[in-house]
Design a protein around this motif. Structure first.
Motif, mmCIF file in Angstrom:
data_model
loop_
_atom_site.group_PDB
_atom_site.id
_atom_site.type_symbol
_atom_site.label_atom_id
_atom_site.label_comp_id
_atom_site.label_asym_id
_atom_site.label_seq_id
_atom_site.Cartn_x
_atom_site.Cartn_y
_atom_site.Cartn_z
ATOM 1 N N LEU A 49 85.820 74.260 104.767
ATOM 2 C CA LEU A 49 86.667 73.119 103.875
ATOM 3 C C LEU A 49 86.083 71.297 104.340
ATOM 4 O O LEU A 49 85.026 71.580 105.629
ATOM 5 N N ARG A 50 86.403 70.903 104.068
ATOM 6 C CA ARG A 50 86.082 68.904 103.804
ATOM 7 C C ARG A 50 87.194 68.684 105.173
ATOM 8 O O ARG A 50 87.926 68.968 105.206
ATOM 9 N N ILE A 51 86.437 68.222 106.210
ATOM 10 C CA ILE A 51 86.955 67.791 107.504
ATOM 11 C C ILE A 51 87.329 66.364 107.337
ATOM 12 O O ILE A 51 88.377 65.720 108.016
ATOM 13 N N ALA A 52 86.953 66.107 106.404
ATOM 14 C CA ALA A 52 86.779 64.352 105.992
ATOM 15 C C ALA A 52 86.941 63.756 107.399
ATOM 16 O O ALA A 52 85.819 63.837 108.661
ATOM 17 N N SER A 53 88.305 62.643 107.689
ATOM 18 C CA SER A 53 87.936 61.849 108.632
ATOM 19 C C SER A 53 88.304 62.578 110.234
ATOM 20 O O SER A 53 87.482 62.373 111.044
ATOM 21 N N ASN A 54 87.885 64.485 110.538
ATOM 22 C CA ASN A 54 87.406 64.832 111.557
ATOM 23 C C ASN A 54 86.706 64.303 112.055
ATOM 24 O O ASN A 54 85.604 64.448 113.195
#
Length: 232
Positions: free
Chosen positions: A51-56
């Motif tokens: 998964l893309r973890i984006a702002s994590n």
């Protein structure tokens, strides 16, 4: 039994979810997943689905900054002006930011007063208008100062800012002499820790064994599988 109860609870939420369980009192790490990774082909979500973890991602950048602080390579309470790429510093100063008063720590804890370009509707519109465009740091900082100027005095209040972490990524690269992807991997010891399914999209090749990414959506409607909204 714990696995079964958790699976039932996740299914009742009626949304794709994956949970990883570890820590004190857990003999061995384990995880469960429910739902679909790609509803268009009925592909199930598993604990191994990337998964893309984006702002994590910000946590990885912040942890890398702290590793560099431990090594005496960064002073958290020093000005960002001398450690940032001069072109980015000039852009901020042209918009009224007093970068000599903004510290590395303030960028990390979102108190630098820098406008968040990532949450501006105009940026989202620009991304969706050209989804394959790879945004550079300078482009994103330029958008931030076009959208708005300083939001508060440095250190005076919390205001979430993607733009601030764009600047931290630049600082990491200048301090280490490595790309951000390489610096984070090295300082946080990805390979030593066995993070074999973790990679920096666009800057590192996906591991050869990796499964297809889950299909994620923006605002519940627009697939982001081929959208590249930011680059730290």
């Amino acid at each position: 039994m714990e696995h079964e109860k958790l699976i039932v609870a996740l299914r009742e939420a009626c949304a794709p979810m994956a949970i990883f369980v570890t820590g004190a009192g857990v003999p061995a790490p384990w995880g469960v997943a429910v739902g679909l990774a790609d509803a268009s082909i009925n592909r199930p979500l598993t604990v191994d689905t990337p998964l893309r973890i984006a702002s994590n991602t910000k946590m990885f950048v912040a942890a890398t900054i702290l590793r560099l602080w431990e090594q005496g390579k960064i002073d958290l309470d020093s000005s960002i002006a001398p450690v940032m790429t001069p072109a980015l510093n000039a852009l901020l100063e042209s918009a009224g930011y007093r970068t000599e008063l903004i510290t590395v720590r303030q960028l990390m804890n979102h108190s630098a007063g820098i406008y968040d370009h990532g949450d501006d509707p105009r940026f989202i519109q620009a991304v969706l208008a050209d989804p394959s465009h790879n945004w550079t740091r300078e482009e994103q900082v330029r958008l931030s100062i076009q959208y708005s100027g300083p939001q508060s005095e440095p250190g005076s209040k919390f205001q979430y800012s993607d733009t601030g972490y764009i600047l931290l990524g630049d600082i990491v690269e200048r301090v280490t002499g490595r790309t951000l992807a390489a610096a984070v991997r090295r300082e946080l010891r990805f390979d030593e820790l066995g993070l074999e399914s973790t990679w920096w999209e666009l800057f590192e090749r996906p591991p050869s064994h990796i499964k297809s990414r889950a299909r994620q959506f923006f605002d519940g409607k627009r697939s982001t599988i081929d959208v590249y909204p930011t680059a730290l």
